[in-house]
Design an enzyme around this catalytic site. Structure first.
Site: not given
Ligand SMILES: [Zn+2]
Length: 264
Positions: A53, A216, A212, A239
């Site tokens: 973040h 990411d 969000h 991720h």
């Protein structure tokens, strides 16, 4: 905890102030190692964890040439969004430099992943970075299915993404706390969903979860070490898959340095 400083010809580099010799860890995908539910960089014996973040905030605001001095391996989770880092960066101030940013340009349609989760890079006619994300938590929980698309600029990052928090289902939160992960976050700091919606929490956007996931991606793509030009479509990508895409693009995309762009 944080100190921001600037040096020419650096991109983003983490510096461990608490270790002898202040080891430096460049924010590049080559230094990324796979760890559950967080992004970790490691170089020699030094590592930094939960950097996603912070990287999203820096990339979202187009900040590079930045050293991030930290005094422990785990970054603060804050409220699970990028907003506290955006605030810190804006408070420190951004210095405009007389140089253009390097770019990595998507040349051809590239798809990674399987049927359940995938990500696709597509070339664009105008020089932009845009993301369309499809989130699917299935039925019987407060998250469900959400889709959002956004052209990422410093302005849209600040207004549409920065405040959007990490989220999870109740059983995921229980498991994380049992594992001792997220030890610096209490349950009340997290956006946790049960069957009906967020527990003891109010959403900042109706579709905060999918926003969000886009945040990411901005953080994961920052590990390219430069701007990315392309349109990305992602379905339940995380991720690991995002980072794989960065590796593929670094190998196959077109790299244009700031100097080349300037003289073009
Ligand atoms: Zn996140």
């Amino acid at each position: 905890m944080f100190e921001w400083s600037f040096d020419l010809h650096l991109r983003v580099v983490f510096v461990r102030a608490d270790l002898p010799g202040n080891p430096r860890i460049p924010a590049q995908v080559a230094h990324r190692i796979e760890t559950p539910r967080r992004t970790t960089l490691t170089l020699k014996k030094a590592n930094v964890e939960m950097i996603e973040h912070i990287l999203a905030a820096l990339a979202g605001l187009h900040v590079d040439n930045c050293e991030v001095w930290v005094d422990q391996p785990e970054m603060p989770g804050c409220d699970g969004s990028s907003q506290p880092f955006v605030d810190a960066i804006l408070q420190a101030g951004i210095v405009q430099q007389n140089a253009m940013r390097d770019q990595l340009i998507v040349r051809e349609v590239t798809r990674l992943g399987g049927e359940d989760s995938w990500i696709e890079a597509r070339p664009v006619k105008t020089p932009e970075f845009s993301i369309r994300y499809r989130l699917d938590y299935g039925i019987g929980n407060g998250i469900g299915r959400q889709t959002a698309q956004l052209k990422i600029t410093p302005a849209t990052f600040r207004t549409e993404l920065a405040t959007c928090r990490t989220f999870m289902l109740k059983h995921e939160a229980d498991w994380l706390l049992e594992q001792g992960l997220g030890s610096r976050a209490a349950l009340t700091d997290l956006l946790v969903f049960d069957e009906t919606g967020p527990i003891d929490n109010t959403l900042r956007f109706e579709d905060e979860c999918v926003r969000h996931k886009i945040l990411d991606m901005v953080g994961d793509f920052a590990l390219a070490g430069c701007d990315i030009v392309g349109h990305f479509v992602a379905h339940r990508s995380g991720h690991r898959l995002n980072s794989e895409m960065v590796r593929v693009l670094l190998a196959e995309g077109q790299k244009v340095s700031g100097e080349q762009r300037r003289s073009a």
